[in-house]
Design a protein around this motif. Structure first.
Motif, PDB file in Angstrom:
ATOM      1  N   ILE A 146      -0.900   7.033  -7.568  1.00 54.13           N
ATOM      2  CA  ILE A 146      -2.606   5.597  -8.083  1.00 54.13           C
ATOM      3  C   ILE A 146      -2.207   5.694  -9.444  1.00 54.13           C
TER       4      ILE A 146
ATOM      5  N   ARG B 270       0.999  -1.285   0.446  1.00 56.49           N
ATOM      6  CA  ARG B 270      -0.075  -0.416   0.081  1.00 56.49           C
ATOM      7  C   ARG B 270       0.966   1.509   0.210  1.00 56.49           C
TER       8      ARG B 270
ATOM      9  N   GLY C 141      -2.636   2.338  -7.777  1.00 55.37           N
ATOM     10  CA  GLY C 141      -4.792   1.995  -8.409  1.00 55.37           C
ATOM     11  C   GLY C 141      -5.685   2.525  -6.520  1.00 55.37           C
ATOM     12  N   ASP C 142      -6.399   1.958  -6.571  1.00 54.85           N
ATOM     13  CA  ASP C 142      -7.077   1.785  -5.277  1.00 54.85           C
ATOM     14  C   ASP C 142      -6.191   1.138  -3.714  1.00 54.85           C
ATOM     15  N   ARG C 143      -4.809   0.831  -3.980  1.00 53.71           N
ATOM     16  CA  ARG C 143      -4.608   0.826  -3.123  1.00 53.71           C
ATOM     17  C   ARG C 143      -3.600   1.711  -2.371  1.00 53.71           C
TER      18      ARG C 143
ATOM     19  N   GLY D  49      -8.421   2.828   0.667  1.00 55.75           N
ATOM     20  CA  GLY D  49      -7.394   3.621  -0.546  1.00 55.75           C
ATOM     21  C   GLY D  49      -8.798   4.859  -0.850  1.00 55.75           C
ATOM     22  N   GLY D  50      -7.333   5.877  -1.588  1.00 61.59           N
ATOM     23  CA  GLY D  50      -8.880   6.443  -1.794  1.00 61.59           C
ATOM     24  C   GLY D  50      -8.304   7.854  -1.522  1.00 61.59           C
TER      25      GLY D  50
END
Length: 327
Positions: free
Chosen positions: A135, A86, A139-141, A204-205
């Motif tokens: 990102i 992450r 990505g979403d991690r 995430g995000g």
């Protein structure tokens, strides 16, 4: 931990150590890292600056506090791809298009930015470009911690330290009104605690990270400074119009303070429902002020200053001129 020796990075490193986590700090060696971390040296702005990270070692998460060229975050993320689960980037609410629409929170429009940008972009674009760099790889991690005003021990901007030192001197103090104006900020240790919790939860995000609106007021903040420093200071509450007419610059000359208007609404009226719903807890202003003063005294009373940020605080001569006009 990319950084980890100053302010937010240090608070996160110390918080992780307190939880029994194994912490590796990658830094330039200009400041001593917290005791108990594994220390790696390198300068991310140089050609071979990431060499110490080019190993087979793996980590559960990386936390990155970089605030300049997004390409630096891009290179770090690419290097760590496949070896880190992450990527946590400490961003800023400055990424939102100004003025930030009421109550939109993380859904508000953001400024343009690019992972390939260098140092020739402003702060907001740099932070957004760095977000995109994380990102693009994770990505979403990728967890984007969009912090608001950060206060507390280790502060290297000088905002709360300036008020503490000014009030400790005593006498009449120019206090910017309205006195009941609500303030939003995040104690750096609360930022650290939420960030570490978020890593454990696998979040995430983007998350706006700052206290709820009206967590405290300008009056409560300055009175906490008086109580903490055991000062005889007298707060002379002054209308915003008088302060602005004197050429005093909000935020810079009088740190933390903003007069009513778009700047104030954006900085101190943000929607943080998302972070609160995931466990954000904010300590009292009295605790933040007291602990910052204790830290400040332990280092001789003078806060460290980031070289890439201007010095804040009102000069004594200007303050005296304005006070002389007050009844």
């Amino acid at each position: 931990m990319l950084g980890g020796t100053e302010f937010a990075g240090r608070a996160i490193s110390e918080g992780a150590l307190a939880r029994g986590w194994n912490v590796t700090v990658f830094h330039r060696g200009r400041h001593e890292p917290p005791q108990g971390v594994a220390s790696l040296h390198g300068d991310r702005t140089t050609e071979d600056g990431l060499k110490a990270l080019a190993t087979d070692e793996k980590w559960d998460a990386v936390v990155d506090t970089w605030s300049a060229a997004p390409s630096v975050v891009r290179d770090s993320a690419r290097l760590l791809d496949g070896r880190v689960k992450r990527y946590v980037y400490i961003s800023s609410r400055s990424v939102y298009v100004f003025p930030e629409p009421d109550a939109l929170g993380e859904d508000a429009p953001v400024v343009a930015g690019s992972p390939d940008d260098g140092d020739d972009v402003d702060y907001a674009a740099a932070k957004r470009g760095a977000e995109l760099a994380a990102i693009d790889v994770f990505g979403d991690r990728a967890l984007l911690v969009r912090a608001g005003l950060i206060l507390g021990p280790y502060e290297n901007i000088g905002r709360l330290p300036w008020w503490l030192n000014r009030i400790a001197k005593g006498g009449k103090v120019l206090a910017p009104g309205p006195r009941d104006a609500g303030l939003q900020y995040i104690d750096v240790r609360d930022l650290a605690a939420w960030t570490l919790d978020a890593i454990e939860q696998g979040l995430g995000g983007p998350f706006d990270l700052v206290s709820p609106p009206d967590h405290t007021t300008m009056q409560e903040l300055l009175e906490a400074c008086i109580h903490t420093t055991d000062s005889d200071a007298e707060l002379v509450w002054t209308p915003p119009e008088t302060i602005l007419e004197a050429g005093i610059e909000p935020w810079m000359d009088l740190p933390i303070w903003l007069p009513p208007g778009e700047d104030y609404d954006t900085l101190h009226r943000g929607n943080v429902a998302k972070a609160l719903s995931t466990g954000l807890r904010c300590r009292t202003v009295q605790e933040t002020v007291a602990d910052t003063w204790e830290w400040l005294q332990s280092i001789g009373g003078r806060a460290p200053q980031r070289p890439d940020r201007p010095t804040v605080g009102l000069d004594a001569e200007t303050e005296a001129k304005v006070l002389c006009r007050r009844p």
